[in-house]
Design an enzyme around this catalytic site. Sequence first.
Site, PDB file in Angstrom:
ATOM      1  N   ASN A   1      -5.566  13.202  56.207  1.00 45.33           N
ATOM      2  CA  ASN A   1      -4.269  13.661  56.535  1.00 45.33           C
ATOM      3  C   ASN A   1      -3.632  14.562  55.216  1.00 45.33           C
ATOM      4  O   ASN A   1      -3.694  13.917  54.093  1.00 45.33           O
ATOM      5  CB  ASN A   1      -3.108  12.243  56.677  1.00 45.33           C
ATOM      6  CG  ASN A   1      -1.840  12.874  57.009  1.00 45.33           C
ATOM      7  OD1 ASN A   1      -1.427  14.027  57.042  1.00 45.33           O
ATOM      8  ND2 ASN A   1      -0.940  11.512  57.047  1.00 45.33           N
TER       9      ASN A   1
ATOM     10  N   SER B   1      -0.407  12.150  53.563  1.00 37.16           N
ATOM     11  CA  SER B   1      -0.999  10.857  53.890  1.00 37.16           C
ATOM     12  C   SER B   1       0.125   9.766  53.008  1.00 37.16           C
ATOM     13  O   SER B   1       0.212  10.295  51.871  1.00 37.16           O
ATOM     14  CB  SER B   1      -2.344  10.583  53.721  1.00 37.16           C
ATOM     15  OG  SER B   1      -2.633   9.141  54.010  1.00 37.16           O
ATOM     16  N   SER B   2       0.435   8.885  53.679  1.00 40.48           N
ATOM     17  CA  SER B   2       1.375   8.042  52.930  1.00 40.48           C
ATOM     18  C   SER B   2       0.425   7.104  52.231  1.00 40.48           C
ATOM     19  O   SER B   2      -0.370   6.411  52.733  1.00 40.48           O
ATOM     20  CB  SER B   2       2.242   7.096  53.958  1.00 40.48           C
ATOM     21  OG  SER B   2       2.852   7.955  54.760  1.00 40.48           O
TER      22      SER B   2
ATOM     23  N   SER C   1      -4.684   6.512  59.770  1.00 39.51           N
ATOM     24  CA  SER C   1      -4.064   7.547  59.002  1.00 39.51           C
ATOM     25  C   SER C   1      -4.031   8.834  59.812  1.00 39.51           C
ATOM     26  O   SER C   1      -5.119   9.305  60.385  1.00 39.51           O
ATOM     27  CB  SER C   1      -4.899   7.375  57.704  1.00 39.51           C
ATOM     28  OG  SER C   1      -4.373   8.715  56.997  1.00 39.51           O
ATOM     29  N   GLY C   2      -3.093   9.597  59.807  1.00 40.17           N
ATOM     30  CA  GLY C   2      -3.026  10.890  60.162  1.00 40.17           C
ATOM     31  C   GLY C   2      -2.487  10.812  61.685  1.00 40.17           C
ATOM     32  O   GLY C   2      -2.376  11.890  62.276  1.00 40.17           O
TER      33      GLY C   2
ATOM     34  N   GLY D   1      -1.669   3.939  57.344  1.00 37.03           N
ATOM     35  CA  GLY D   1      -2.476   3.759  58.697  1.00 37.03           C
ATOM     36  C   GLY D   1      -3.967   3.236  58.292  1.00 37.03           C
ATOM     37  O   GLY D   1      -4.451   3.291  57.086  1.00 37.03           O
TER      38      GLY D   1
ATOM     39  N   GLU E   1      -7.654   2.772  57.750  1.00 36.54           N
ATOM     40  CA  GLU E   1      -8.506   3.681  56.934  1.00 36.54           C
ATOM     41  C   GLU E   1     -10.013   3.538  56.655  1.00 36.54           C
ATOM     42  O   GLU E   1     -10.065   2.196  56.457  1.00 36.54           O
ATOM     43  CB  GLU E   1      -7.641   3.787  55.602  1.00 36.54           C
ATOM     44  CG  GLU E   1      -7.944   5.252  54.991  1.00 36.54           C
ATOM     45  CD  GLU E   1      -6.955   5.413  53.885  1.00 36.54           C
ATOM     46  OE1 GLU E   1      -6.062   6.226  53.943  1.00 36.54           O
ATOM     47  OE2 GLU E   1      -7.080   4.583  52.913  1.00 36.54           O
TER      48      GLU E   1
HETATM   49  N1  LIG Z   1       5.278  14.854  66.530  1.00 35.78           N
HETATM   50  C1  LIG Z   1       4.467  15.556  65.651  1.00 35.78           C
HETATM   51  N2  LIG Z   1       4.718  17.216  65.999  1.00 35.78           N
HETATM   52  C2  LIG Z   1       4.018  17.925  65.144  1.00 35.78           C
HETATM   53  N3  LIG Z   1       3.046  17.597  64.252  1.00 35.78           N
HETATM   54  C3  LIG Z   1       2.881  16.044  63.861  1.00 35.78           C
HETATM   55  C4  LIG Z   1       3.621  15.411  64.794  1.00 35.78           C
HETATM   56  N4  LIG Z   1       3.106  14.280  64.089  1.00 35.78           N
HETATM   57  C5  LIG Z   1       2.369  14.210  63.402  1.00 35.78           C
HETATM   58  N5  LIG Z   1       2.282  15.450  63.167  1.00 35.78           N
HETATM   59  C6  LIG Z   1       1.238  16.355  62.033  1.00 35.78           C
HETATM   60  O1  LIG Z   1       0.273  15.265  61.660  1.00 35.78           O
HETATM   61  C7  LIG Z   1       0.379  14.998  60.258  1.00 35.78           C
HETATM   62  C8  LIG Z   1       0.093  13.889  59.896  1.00 35.78           C
HETATM   63  O2  LIG Z   1       1.084  12.967  60.312  1.00 35.78           O
HETATM   64  P1  LIG Z   1       1.654  11.687  59.492  1.00 35.78           P
HETATM   65  O3  LIG Z   1       1.822  12.127  58.127  1.00 35.78           O
HETATM   66  O4  LIG Z   1       2.846  11.356  60.285  1.00 35.78           O
HETATM   67  O5  LIG Z   1       0.711  10.794  59.753  1.00 35.78           O
HETATM   68  P2  LIG Z   1       0.679   9.278  59.493  1.00 35.78           P
HETATM   69  O6  LIG Z   1       0.415   8.439  60.576  1.00 35.78           O
HETATM   70  O7  LIG Z   1       1.872   8.873  58.564  1.00 35.78           O
HETATM   71  O8  LIG Z   1      -0.546   9.118  58.244  1.00 35.78           O
HETATM   72  P3  LIG Z   1      -0.898   8.210  57.207  1.00 35.78           P
HETATM   73  O9  LIG Z   1      -0.772   6.899  57.490  1.00 35.78           O
HETATM   74  O10 LIG Z   1      -1.761   8.618  56.097  1.00 35.78           O
HETATM   75  O11 LIG Z   1       0.558   8.280  56.326  1.00 35.78           O
HETATM   76  C9  LIG Z   1       1.530  15.639  59.887  1.00 35.78           C
HETATM   77  O12 LIG Z   1       1.631  16.101  58.565  1.00 35.78           O
HETATM   78  C10 LIG Z   1       1.968  16.748  60.967  1.00 35.78           C
HETATM   79  O13 LIG Z   1       1.441  18.238  60.288  1.00 35.78           O
HETATM   80 MG   LIG Z   2       2.218   8.278  56.811  1.00 37.22          MG
END
Ligand SMILES: Nc1ncnc2c1ncn2[C@@H]1O[C@H](COP(=O)(O)OP(=O)(O)OP(=O)(O)O)[C@@H](O)[C@H]1O
Ligand SMILES: [Mg+2]
Length: 1109
Positions: free
Chosen positions: A160, A163-164, A110-111, A390, A392
């Site tokens: 996050n 977070s999804s 996650s994140g 992700g 967790e």
């Molecule tokens: N390529 C990137 N460039 C800039 N910021 C990023 C990038 N990837 C992720 N981030 C930052 O990290 C944060 C978390 O990313 P994201 O929501 O994609 O995580 P995730 O893997 O989908 O987590 P989860 O499993 O909780 O959904 C985003 O809100 C963003 O601020």
């Molecule tokens: Mg996500």
Amino acid sequence: MPKSEVKTSLLDNMIGVGDSVLLEPLTEDTFLENLKNRFDHSEIYTYIGSVVISVNPYRHLPIYTPEKVEEYRNRNFYELSPHIYALADEAYRSLRDQDKDQCILITGESGAGKTEASKLVMSYVAAVCGKGAEVNQVKEQLLQSNPVLEAFGNAKTMRNDNSSRFGKYMDIEFDFKGDPLGGVISNYLLEKSRVVKQPRGERNFHIFYQLLSGGSEDLLKQLKLEREFNQYNYLGLDSAKVNGVDDAANFRTVKNAMQIVGFMDDEVELVLEVVAAVLKLGNIEFKPESRVNGLDESRIQDKNELKEICELLGQDQAVLERAFSFRTVEAKQEKVSTTLNVAQAYYARDALAKNLYNRLFTWLVNRINESIKAQSKVRKKVMGVLDIYGFEIFENSNNSFEQFIINYCNEKLQQIFIELTLKEEQEEYIKEGIEWTHIEYFNNAIICELIENNTNGILAMLDEECLRPGTVTDETFLEKLNQVCAVHERFESRMSKSSRFLNDTTLPHNCFRIQHYAGKVMYHVEGFVDKNNDLLYRDLSQAMWKTNHVLVKSLFPEGNPVKMSLKRPPTAGSQFKASVATLMKNLQTKNPNYIRCIKPNDQKAPHIFAEALVRHQVRYLGLMENVRVRRAGYAFKQPYESCLERYKMLCSQTWPHWRQGSRDGVKVLLTELQIPPEEFSYGRSKIFIRNPRTLFELEDLRKRRLEDLATLIQKIYRGWKCRTNFLLMKKSQIIISAWTKRHFQRKKYLQLKNVTLIIQSYIRGWKARKLLRELKHQKRCEESATTIAAYWRGFQARRELKRLKEEARRKHAVAVIWAYWLGLKVRREYRKFFRANAGRKIYEFTIQRIMQKYFLEMKKKLPSMSPTEKTWPPRPYFFLDDTHTELKRIFHLWRCKKYRDQFTEQKKAIFEEKLEASELFKDKKALYTNSVQQPFQGDYLEISKNPKYQKLNGAVEEKIVLADVVNKINRANGKVAPRIFLLTQSNFILADQKSGQIKSTIPVMDITSVSVSKQTDGLFAVHLKEGSTAAAKGDFLFTSDRLIEIITKLYRTIFFKTNQKINVEINNEFLVQFNQDKVCVKFIQGAQKNGNLPTCKRKNNRLLEVTVP
Ligand SMILES: Nc1ncnc2c1ncn2[C@@H]1O[C@H](COP(=O)(O)OP(=O)(O)OP(=O)(O)O)[C@@H](O)[C@H]1O
Ligand SMILES: [Mg+2]
């Protein structure tokens, strides 16, 4: 500046190494060092072969610009420095050009940046695929589905800020050209418990905050909401505001996105009403109320909130209130209603809120799918993008059922990664007979087994516990786990049978621990049974079905009493297991592309690279193993057939056709291309290429060769086209010249024809005019004759009329005198009876009436118009006798005139002749009566037509009046000889009957008279003028049956010629002049010897006796 000069190649100016496969030496430390080094230099992407490692930068990097998109577009994967766009481009091109369905698997905790990565992939594909109004709309809808789903399905968590809280798999569908057609989104288990409760430091789903911050005053009033977050029990208060997040602006974005995706205004309204209702549900509070029988009962504290909810949902307040106070259980056709205590009422409330929200979310996904689904039915190519929550781990054993499910899903994804990259690849080398030293890796199948095994897996145990009769609690479930899974090496529990962990004080009593691939996670069993059961009291679903709110009603179809079923719905765990299994199956049919996301620190801060944290992730993600397998292995493999098919044009022996085995073909090909032998290995069915560079070289050669081939094809095609064109022109030219020649010849011919026709017509015209002149002249002659005849007749008629009038006058005078006389007589006689005049008047009147009647009746009784008609009506009065006779005569004359008027000139002449004949012979010669019926033909021999008389015809100059054969009586002995008797207008010719030799020609003027007998014989004598030349031998004696006609014609001819009537003597005795003698011809009656012919006998010089019948 040429494009390629700006680009950094994988090797040029590289920070660390772009592809970890190239790391030297390869250890975990160097690997991490490389990642860190690159991360510090803002290079967040690193490859392991074709796998992309992405380290979350937690800051905005300028590497996602449209220029970058252009830079990576249609370039080879290893050509440029590592980037997520390179992977997206590779996947898209492989989908478009090689017709391979793709899936992009994004994993990481996650994140780590999975959702961001998925959006980057989607936006890249949207930027490079086809354009056009329709395609752009599809793209826009696909992209805009993200903000909507994120608003409702994402939340701020400790790890996050976005977070999804649901799993998402999106299939983007393309047509054969690579233009997007639409998409399908599948969602997996929304973490709905978050609706009613959030861990400390976390928030509820974004939409609640967005609505309260961004909704207009009017909207909030309409939804009966207050703007302050603290008014709502369901909104975690301690982290209501998130740094750097503008909820109000996001609300506008979401509304806008909903509109683009295709939500109607009223649909948005309905959705927001449900969101508001969920929020308000949290504010319903219950208070205990004791009942007489000692049972606890709950009451709603403040009914205002309930009232508003009911108003929002169009619900009957009493129905909902009752549903919060009672629970009806149906068993074996019995309905038992029990009251709910306060705790149960709260449970019911939260269950309703969670269910309402969860169903709303599923409805949203379906609604979006409806909008973005591909319209056409053509075969589609698919690119699936998987962005799932992700891995967790909560600290302090706060992990619950949701984390268990999320982590199980990640286990499965790791499994598929292992299956496809580590296991399958190694197995393939062995299968293909390539020399290979096995590389050890951790296979997490055992963990998946622990969770999902159908007989003794944790999920199966949980289901069994949920379905079991009797008291079921989370503790009984844990007990069961302790019994069944105790021996499992990845399962840990304090109370396990073997008591292995009895001494582990870190493990609380109501917890169990699983050693996941990504680390140990301690799960608190509390809520497992409930959450798995996912029960909503039937009273509540029925209450929801009863609302007037169309959306809410549709969300609770089971509340419809008609569709009610006593069957338990499948548990949440088993549902999830089934959908994950389907997802895995789906992913396996596609070509996988991996993005492995790594979270560099727990602070969500940029520039911090927490080595321990990253090392942990690198370990559990099996990245080192991945690099080792890649390094030891070959960069590229391909079946011989497709390899030969792809590169056969590079070798003259294999192009265009290779007739032998494809393995030999590839060998020949690679040998001719002089590729170093260490660069490839021949497997059993595939060729393995060690270095990506070799592959690129091949690709480059192919590209150049294809250009050459294209030029060749172009050349041949152009040649063919020119030739075809030339031949066509030649053919056309021949046709045109043929047609032109034809046209001119035809024109010439037509001109000639026209000229001829004109000349012809002039000649014909001239001839016709000449003829016309002649005919006119002839006609004028005829007309003048007619006119003269008409005048003559007119004169005669007038004379006759005058005479008749005179006669009528006389008769009238007689009648008048007679009448006077009679009148006088009568008057004298009757004077004594009548007064003067009366008698006379009566008489006149009577006479008049009689006359009138007579004429009128006469008119009706008139006989027919035939001149031969003899009848005449009888005379009615004696005194009309004369009139009657006169009338008859007048009528007859008039009728004859009418009859004559119809005659043609020709007929008239015939009749005149007949009339003449009758005047001459009627009642004088017995033969006449026979002749009446015979028409006078004149020319019986048809001299002009009969060739026999050609000579004769030539000799005769005038019109022939009569031609017949007669018998000439010899003057001396009375014998007969046949002669042709020809009468013209001025001569009378005798000729030999056989030869046509003219014997004598006598002018008609020389004829003085004709003599015949009174009998029926045909003998006649023609007397000639004394002293004329013809009369030298004396008069002629002839016999003929047509005596009447001959004489009539002779008579008339002479009359016309001389205007003198010759004498026709009819007597049984007459004199003829023979030479110098006068001979008497005497007719005597006697027996006939030779038919009708008279027999002549010369008695002496003075007498010729003719015996006639
Ligand atoms: N390529 C990137 N460039 C800039 N910021 C990023 C990038 N990837 C992720 N981030 C930052 O990290 C944060 C978390 O990313 P994201 O929501 O994609 O995580 P995730 O893997 O989908 O987590 P989860 O499993 O909780 O959904 C985003 O809100 C963003 O601020
Ligand atoms: Mg996500």
